[in-house]
Write an enzyme that holds these catalytic residues in place. Structure first.
Site, PDB file in Angstrom:
ATOM      1  N   HIS A  59      58.429 -98.056  53.847  1.00 47.78           N
ATOM      2  CA  HIS A  59      59.802 -98.164  54.347  1.00 47.78           C
ATOM      3  C   HIS A  59      60.575 -96.879  54.078  1.00 47.78           C
ATOM      4  O   HIS A  59      61.652 -96.907  53.476  1.00 47.78           O
ATOM      5  CB  HIS A  59      60.505 -99.388  53.745  1.00 47.78           C
ATOM      6  CG  HIS A  59      59.932-100.675  54.227  1.00 47.78           C
ATOM      7  ND1 HIS A  59      60.034-101.864  53.539  1.00 47.78           N
ATOM      8  CD2 HIS A  59      59.208-100.971  55.335  1.00 47.78           C
ATOM      9  CE1 HIS A  59      59.411-102.818  54.209  1.00 47.78           C
ATOM     10  NE2 HIS A  59      58.896-102.294  55.306  1.00 47.78           N
ATOM     11  N   ASP A  61      59.487-103.658  68.152  1.00 49.65           N
ATOM     12  CA  ASP A  61      59.038-103.090  66.873  1.00 49.65           C
ATOM     13  C   ASP A  61      57.747-102.308  67.135  1.00 49.65           C
ATOM     14  O   ASP A  61      56.687-102.904  67.285  1.00 49.65           O
ATOM     15  CB  ASP A  61      58.809-104.261  65.897  1.00 49.65           C
ATOM     16  CG  ASP A  61      58.431-103.811  64.505  1.00 49.65           C
ATOM     17  OD1 ASP A  61      58.464-102.599  64.223  1.00 49.65           O
ATOM     18  OD2 ASP A  61      58.103-104.693  63.672  1.00 49.65           O
ATOM     19  N   TYR A 114      46.923 -95.721  54.542  1.00 52.15           N
ATOM     20  CA  TYR A 114      47.821 -94.805  53.839  1.00 52.15           C
ATOM     21  C   TYR A 114      47.084 -94.282  52.614  1.00 52.15           C
ATOM     22  O   TYR A 114      46.750 -95.064  51.715  1.00 52.15           O
ATOM     23  CB  TYR A 114      49.099 -95.526  53.398  1.00 52.15           C
ATOM     24  CG  TYR A 114      49.665 -96.417  54.493  1.00 52.15           C
ATOM     25  CD1 TYR A 114      50.585 -95.925  55.405  1.00 52.15           C
ATOM     26  CD2 TYR A 114      49.223 -97.744  54.636  1.00 52.15           C
ATOM     27  CE1 TYR A 114      51.082 -96.734  56.437  1.00 52.15           C
ATOM     28  CE2 TYR A 114      49.702 -98.555  55.656  1.00 52.15           C
ATOM     29  CZ  TYR A 114      50.630 -98.047  56.554  1.00 52.15           C
ATOM     30  OH  TYR A 114      51.110 -98.851  57.565  1.00 52.15           O
TER      31      TYR A 114
HETATM   32  N1  GLY Z   1      59.572-102.229  61.198  1.00 49.66           N
HETATM   33  C1  GLY Z   1      59.303-103.245  60.296  1.00 49.66           C
HETATM   34  C2  GLY Z   1      57.935-103.712  60.443  1.00 49.66           C
HETATM   35  O1  GLY Z   1      57.132-103.081  61.085  1.00 49.66           O
HETATM   36  O2  GLY Z   1      57.594-104.766  60.002  1.00 49.66           O
HETATM   37 MN    MN Z   2      57.589-101.708  62.615  1.00 50.80          MN
HETATM   38 MN    MN Z   3      56.532-104.783  62.313  1.00 49.95          MN
END
Ligand code: GLY
Ligand code: MN
Ligand code: MN
Length: 440
Positions: free
Chosen positions: A242, A270, A387
Site C-alpha cells: 500500500h 481496480d 514482491y
Molecule cells: N487497490 C486495492 C486492492 O487492490 O485491493
Molecule cells: Mn488494486
Molecule cells: Mn484489488
C-alpha cells in the site's frame, strides 16, 4: 445509464421480502469528516444507504417498514434552507426525497427523536448494522429505551436486533445489468488511464506525475474521484503493498507498479499493471513478470459459475510456487513448498476480492464452512503478485527490489467470465510495443 429510481425501489422491495414481516430496518447515511479547520473531505455517501436510495446527502436516515400501510420507505433528511443552500449547495428536503427518490414518507432529520420511536414501537425485530457508527448506535439504543420506558402504558419494544449486513450485503454481491454496465464503463475509463500513464512514463518523471495523468483521465471522463488512493511505486517501492507517497523520481531500469481505479457513479474499478520505466523489461524483470502473468491467466481460467471462491487463489499459488522454483528462488518439492506456504514470503496476499460499490466489496467469502460458490453477476478482482524485498538476503541480488502485481476485474458470466479491464496491455510484448509507440 445511472441506476434509476425504479431499480432503487426494486432493491428495497427485494430486501424487505427477505425481512421478517413485523420488523424494521434502519440505515444511516455517511457522515461528513473534517480534513483540517474549515475544510471537509469530499463527501462520499455510505454504499448501503446509496444502494437503497440513490440519495447522496449526509445527515439522512432510511427506515424500511415491510407491510406498513402508510408507506414502507421513510427517509429522514435535512430540511431545505435558503441560506444553508446558498453556502453549501442544494438540498432535496423531505418533499424532494419523496418526489425525486421515491420515499413514501419523509421527515426533517431534526424530528427523528420524536418520530422514529413511534415507527419502531410494535415491531418485533430491528435490522441494523450495529458497531459501525458508535454515535448512531447510541441513538438507536435511546430510541428503543424510549419505548421500553413506556411498557406500562402498553408500548411494545422490539425483542431482537439482527445484523442487516447479512441480508443486504448478500444482495449487493449479485450485480444487475445496469450495475454491470456502469462497472464496464468504470473499467474502460481506468484502463485508458493506465495506458496513458504507461505512454507518459520515462526515466526522470516523478511517481506523482503518473498519478496526475491517471486522475486527469478519470476526471475528464466523469469519474471525479478514484475508488481508492492510487499507488504509483517505482523500483523497490513496488514491494510496498500500500505505497501511497508517490513522490520518488522514477529511475532508468526500474519497474513501475501502478494500482489505480476510478469510481464512477459509486462503482469501483481496480487495476494494477507493472511495466518497465524505459519501455524494456530486463531479463530478471521479465522472468518474474512472466510467472505472475501465467498465474493470473491460470486463475482467470478457473472462474465460472459453479467453481468455488478459493479455486483461483489456489491456481495462483501453484503457478507462482512452481515459477519461483524454476528461477531458483524456492527450493524443494512443489507439494511441500505449497503445504508450508513457502511462497508467502514473496506472495503474501490473497488473489483477489469482491468488487462493486466498495473496492473491497461486501459479501461473504464462505457460506457455513465452505468457500462460496461463484454465480453469474458476481464481480471480483484477480491480482497475484511477486514482491522480492530489497533486504532479502536469501535470494540472489539480481532479484531483490522487484515488485510485480497484475490485477484485472472479472465478471462471472453464465459461460465463464468476462475480463472487464482487458483493454490494458499485459503481456511483455504488448507493454513494450505500447511504450515504444508512446515514446516516439
Ligand atoms: N487497490 C486495492 C486492492 O487492490 O485491493
Ligand atoms: Mn488494486
Ligand atoms: Mn484489488
Amino acid at each position: 445509464m445511472k441506476i434509476g429510481k425504479k431499480e432503487h425501489a426494486r432493491r428495497r422491495k427485494q430486501l424487505m421480502a427477505q425481512m421478517d414481516p413485523n420488523s424494521i430496518a434502519i440505515v444511516p447515511s455517511a457522515h461528513e469528516h473534517i480534513r483540517n479547520r474549515d475544510c471537509e473531505f469530499p463527501f462520499r455517501q455510505d454504499s448501503d444507504f446509496f444502494y437503497l436510495t440513490g440519495f447522496a446527502e449526509p445527515e439522512s436516515v432510511l427506515v424500511l417498514l415491510p407491510g406498513r400501510k402508510h408507506g414502507q420507505c421513510v427517509i429522514f433528511c435535512r430540511e431545505r434552507d435558503a441560506s444553508m443552500e446558498l453556502w453549501n449547495g442544494y438540498r432535496a428536503g423531505p418533499e424532494g426525497v419523496c418526489e425525486i427518490y421515491g420515499a413514501d414518507d419523509a421527515f426533517p432529520i431534526s424530528d427523528i427523536d420524536d418520530i422514529l420511536p413511534g415507527l419502531i414501537e410494535g415491531r418485533e425485530r430491528v435490522y441494523y448494522a450495529m458497531g459501525r457508527h458508535a454515535e448512531f448506535d447510541r441513538s438507536v439504543m435511546e430510541w428503543v429505551n424510549v419505548i421500553r420506558s413506556k411498557v406500562r402504558s402498553g408500548a411494545h419494544p422490539p425483542g431482537e436486533f439482527l445484523d442487516l449486513d447479512h441480508l443486504l450485503h448478500d444482495q449487493r454481491l449479485y450485480k444487475s445489468a445496469t450495475e454491470i454496465k456502469i462497472m464496464r464503463k468504470a473499467a474502460k475509463i481506468s484502463a485508458a488511464a493506465h495506458i496513458r500513464a504507461m505512454k507518459y512514463c520515462k526515466p526522470g518523471v516523478n511517481e506523482y506525475q503518473l498519478e496526475a495523468e491517471i486522475l486527469h483521465e478519470f476526471a475528464m471522463n466523469g469519474a471525479r474521484a478514484p475508488a481508492y488512493s492510487s499507488i504509483v511505486g517505482s523500483g523497490k517501492n513496488g514491494c510496498i503493498l500500500h505505497y501511497l507517497e508517490n513522490r520518488d523520481t522514477i529511475k532508468d531500469g526500474d519497474l513501475v507498479l501502478i494500482d489505480a481505479g476510478c469510481e464512477l457513479d459509486h462503482y469501483a474499478a481496480d487495476i494494477t499493471r507493472t511495466f518497465p520505466s524505459n519501455g524494456q523489461f530486463s531479463t530478471e524483470q521479465k522472468a518474474l513478470y512472466e510467472v505472475v502473468l501465467k498465474s493470473q491467466l491460470a486463475a482467470i481460467k478457473t472462474i465460472k459459475p459453479g467453481g468455488h471462491w478459493n479455486e483461483f487463489h489456489d491456481a495462483t499459488v501453484k503457478v507462482i510456487t512452481k515459477g519461483l522454483m524454476e528461477l531458483g528462488i524456492l527450493k524443494g518439492s512443489l507439494k511441500a513448498l505449497i503445504e508450508k506456504e513457502a511462497y508467502s514470503e514473496y506472495y503474501m496476499h490473497r488473489a483477489g476480492h469482491w468488487l462493486g460499490m466498495d473496492v473491497h466489496d461486501v459479501g461473504d467469502y464462505k457460506v457455513g464452512n465452505q468457500w462460496r460458490v461463484l454465480e453469474t453477476g458476481m464481480v471480483m478482482t484477480v491480482e497475484p503478485g511477486i514482491y522480492i524485498s530489497p533486504d532479502n538476503k536469501k535470494v540472489a541480488k539480481k532479484w531483490r527490489g522487484i515488485g510485480i502485481r497484475i490485477e484485472d476485474d472479472v465478471l462471472v458470466t453464465k459461460d465463464g467470465c468476462e475480463v472487464l479491464t482487458k483493454d490494458v496491455p499485459k503481456t511483455v510484448e504488448e507493454i513494450e510495443a505500447l511504450m515504444t509507440v508512446g515514446a516516439s
